[in-house]
Design a protein around this motif. Structure first.
Motif, PDB file in Angstrom:
ATOM      1  N   ILE A  73      39.125  51.380 -57.221  1.00  0.00           N
ATOM      2  CA  ILE A  73      40.390  50.638 -57.265  1.00  0.00           C
ATOM      3  C   ILE A  73      41.542  51.519 -56.791  1.00  0.00           C
ATOM      4  O   ILE A  73      42.454  51.055 -56.077  1.00  0.00           O
ATOM      5  N   LEU A  74      41.519  52.811 -57.161  1.00  0.00           N
ATOM      6  CA  LEU A  74      42.578  53.715 -56.709  1.00  0.00           C
ATOM      7  C   LEU A  74      42.595  53.816 -55.190  1.00  0.00           C
ATOM      8  O   LEU A  74      43.669  53.749 -54.562  1.00  0.00           O
ATOM      9  N   VAL A  75      41.428  53.953 -54.580  1.00  0.00           N
ATOM     10  CA  VAL A  75      41.353  54.036 -53.115  1.00  0.00           C
ATOM     11  C   VAL A  75      41.813  52.731 -52.481  1.00  0.00           C
ATOM     12  O   VAL A  75      42.533  52.734 -51.463  1.00  0.00           O
ATOM     13  N   ILE A  76      41.432  51.588 -53.055  1.00  0.00           N
ATOM     14  CA  ILE A  76      41.843  50.295 -52.512  1.00  0.00           C
ATOM     15  C   ILE A  76      43.356  50.143 -52.551  1.00  0.00           C
ATOM     16  O   ILE A  76      43.986  49.667 -51.594  1.00  0.00           O
ATOM     17  N   LEU A  77      43.980  50.544 -53.651  1.00  0.00           N
ATOM     18  CA  LEU A  77      45.441  50.458 -53.754  1.00  0.00           C
ATOM     19  C   LEU A  77      46.121  51.365 -52.742  1.00  0.00           C
ATOM     20  O   LEU A  77      47.136  50.989 -52.127  1.00  0.00           O
ATOM     21  N   LEU A  78      45.583  52.561 -52.523  1.00  0.00           N
ATOM     22  CA  LEU A  78      46.170  53.470 -51.529  1.00  0.00           C
ATOM     23  C   LEU A  78      46.043  52.893 -50.122  1.00  0.00           C
ATOM     24  O   LEU A  78      46.995  52.943 -49.332  1.00  0.00           O
ATOM     25  N   ILE A  79      44.873  52.329 -49.799  1.00  0.00           N
ATOM     26  CA  ILE A  79      44.692  51.730 -48.482  1.00  0.00           C
ATOM     27  C   ILE A  79      45.607  50.520 -48.314  1.00  0.00           C
ATOM     28  O   ILE A  79      46.199  50.309 -47.242  1.00  0.00           O
ATOM     29  N   GLY A  80      45.748  49.704 -49.366  1.00  0.00           N
ATOM     30  CA  GLY A  80      46.642  48.553 -49.298  1.00  0.00           C
ATOM     31  C   GLY A  80      48.084  48.959 -49.042  1.00  0.00           C
ATOM     32  O   GLY A  80      48.798  48.306 -48.269  1.00  0.00           O
ATOM     33  N   ALA A  81      48.518  50.053 -49.677  1.00  0.00           N
ATOM     34  CA  ALA A  81      49.885  50.536 -49.446  1.00  0.00           C
ATOM     35  C   ALA A  81      50.063  50.991 -48.003  1.00  0.00           C
ATOM     36  O   ALA A  81      51.102  50.751 -47.383  1.00  0.00           O
ATOM     37  N   ARG A  82      49.040  51.639 -47.446  1.00  0.00           N
ATOM     38  CA  ARG A  82      49.107  52.089 -46.050  1.00  0.00           C
ATOM     39  C   ARG A  82      49.165  50.898 -45.097  1.00  0.00           C
ATOM     40  O   ARG A  82      49.905  50.907 -44.106  1.00  0.00           O
ATOM     41  N   LEU A  83      48.362  49.868 -45.364  1.00  0.00           N
ATOM     42  CA  LEU A  83      48.361  48.686 -44.502  1.00  0.00           C
ATOM     43  C   LEU A  83      49.705  47.964 -44.554  1.00  0.00           C
ATOM     44  O   LEU A  83      50.208  47.488 -43.534  1.00  0.00           O
ATOM     45  N   SER A  84      50.293  47.888 -45.731  1.00  0.00           N
ATOM     46  CA  SER A  84      51.596  47.235 -45.852  1.00  0.00           C
ATOM     47  C   SER A  84      52.677  48.014 -45.124  1.00  0.00           C
ATOM     48  O   SER A  84      53.619  47.425 -44.576  1.00  0.00           O
ATOM     49  N   ALA A  85      52.542  49.347 -45.099  1.00  0.00           N
ATOM     50  CA  ALA A  85      53.551  50.182 -44.444  1.00  0.00           C
ATOM     51  C   ALA A  85      53.522  50.050 -42.932  1.00  0.00           C
ATOM     52  O   ALA A  85      54.501  50.384 -42.257  1.00  0.00           O
ATOM     53  N   THR A  86      52.419  49.565 -42.352  1.00  0.00           N
ATOM     54  CA  THR A  86      52.350  49.427 -40.897  1.00  0.00           C
ATOM     55  C   THR A  86      53.254  48.322 -40.375  1.00  0.00           C
ATOM     56  O   THR A  86      53.671  48.350 -39.215  1.00  0.00           O
TER      57      THR A  86
END
Length: 300
Positions: free
Chosen positions: A242-255
């Motif tokens: 879940i921690l990795v998923i949240l980090l990836i989601g934050a990166r995708l939103s930042a694009t």
């Protein structure tokens, strides 16, 4: 006598179930399995959501191109096209694409000359079709445009992203396959661990048999140990996943990309992810119980 039997059984149980420490490498292996399974499941669910969102957004939408080099004739033809489309039964809405917006999108590819007027830029009209068979409606609108001018073209939006949608669908099925394989691998690891635990505690098992313990009671002891190990490993793997998923989601939103932002997890998908470690624990417990009962049956 009964009290002595209970104390002996408790002592045997503690030898089978070491307390206060992680019993062997199985919890860590299960943690890795659950971690990878959660990531694969999240990828599959996110890509599936993106494909559905893309299909819903692009279905029934098309763009009319007015390929005319003369600016005055292009503007005149654009007015005629909009008037004809607004009167068509298959068209729900019509919107002219702002030339300045189109020039901004073409500038990185064509340079500053795109606004000088030296380069003829087609006029674009966004068309939203009514509900129904989009293919048939596009063909009818194409026939309407052909009667107006041979310099008019219509392209459904879905046609541009059809290869991408196919790729996302293939990746979704690949993620589903990975989840299935990880489940099988987890079951195999538990089977091997249960067999090893059974072989290393043969003496204790014989004592329990002499004390009158049944195969089901002995299997329950191993089942409890495996369930505790799976619970610890599942919780650890799920937390890191879940921690990795949240980090990836934050990166995708930042694009800032609408396409990448479509790779999202709705509440139902999060519920599925929560079910992954629960299913893993149940799978490990049942696989361990089945393995021990099978081994005990063969030993008789």
């Amino acid at each position: 006598m009964a009290g002595g039997n209970r104390r002996a059984a408790a002592a045997a149980r503690h030898r089978l179930l070491p307390a206060g420490r992680v019993a062997g490498p199985m919890p860590w292996i299960i943690a890795i399995m659950i971690f990878l399974t959660v990531l694969a499941a999240a990828a599959g669910l996110g890509l599936g959501t993106a494909v559905r969102a893309m299909g819903a957004d692009l279905a029934g939408r098309a763009t009319v191109q007015i390929v005319e080099a003369n600016a005055e004739q292009r503007d005149r033809l654009a007015g005629q096209v909009q008037q004809a489309l607004r009167g068509a039964a298959d068209v729900r809405s019509v919107a002219m694409v702002d030339p300045a917006t189109l020039a901004d999108q073409l500038r990185p590819w064509l340079g500053e000359d795109v606004t000088s007027g030296d380069l003829p830029i087609p006029a674009l009209i966004d068309v939203t079709l009514t509900a129904g068979d989009a293919g048939m409606k596009v063909e009818r609108v194409r026939g309407l445009l052909a009667r107006l001018s041979p310099k008019l073209r219509i392209e459904p939006h879905a046609a541009f992203l059809l290869p991408l949608a196919g790729l996302l669908t293939a990746l979704t099925w690949l993620a589903i396959g990975v989840v299935v394989l990880m489940g099988l691998a987890t079951g195999a690891v538990v089977v091997l661990a249960a067999r090893g635990a059974h072989d290393s505690h043969r003496g204790t098992i014989e004592v329990l048999h002499l004390m009158g313990a049944t195969d089901v009671q002995i299997a329950r002891l191993f089942q409890r140990r495996i369930a505790l190990d799976a619970l610890m490993g599942g919780a650890l793997g799920f937390a890191f996943g879940i921690l990795v998923i949240l980090l990836i989601g934050a990166r995708l939103s930042a694009t800032g990309s609408q396409l990448l932002a479509a790779v999202a997890l709705p509440p139902a998908s999060w519920a599925v992810l929560v079910a992954v470690p629960i299913a893993g624990i149940l799978l490990a417990t049942l696989a361990g119980r089945w393995t021990v009962l099978r081994a005990l049956g063969r030993a008789l």
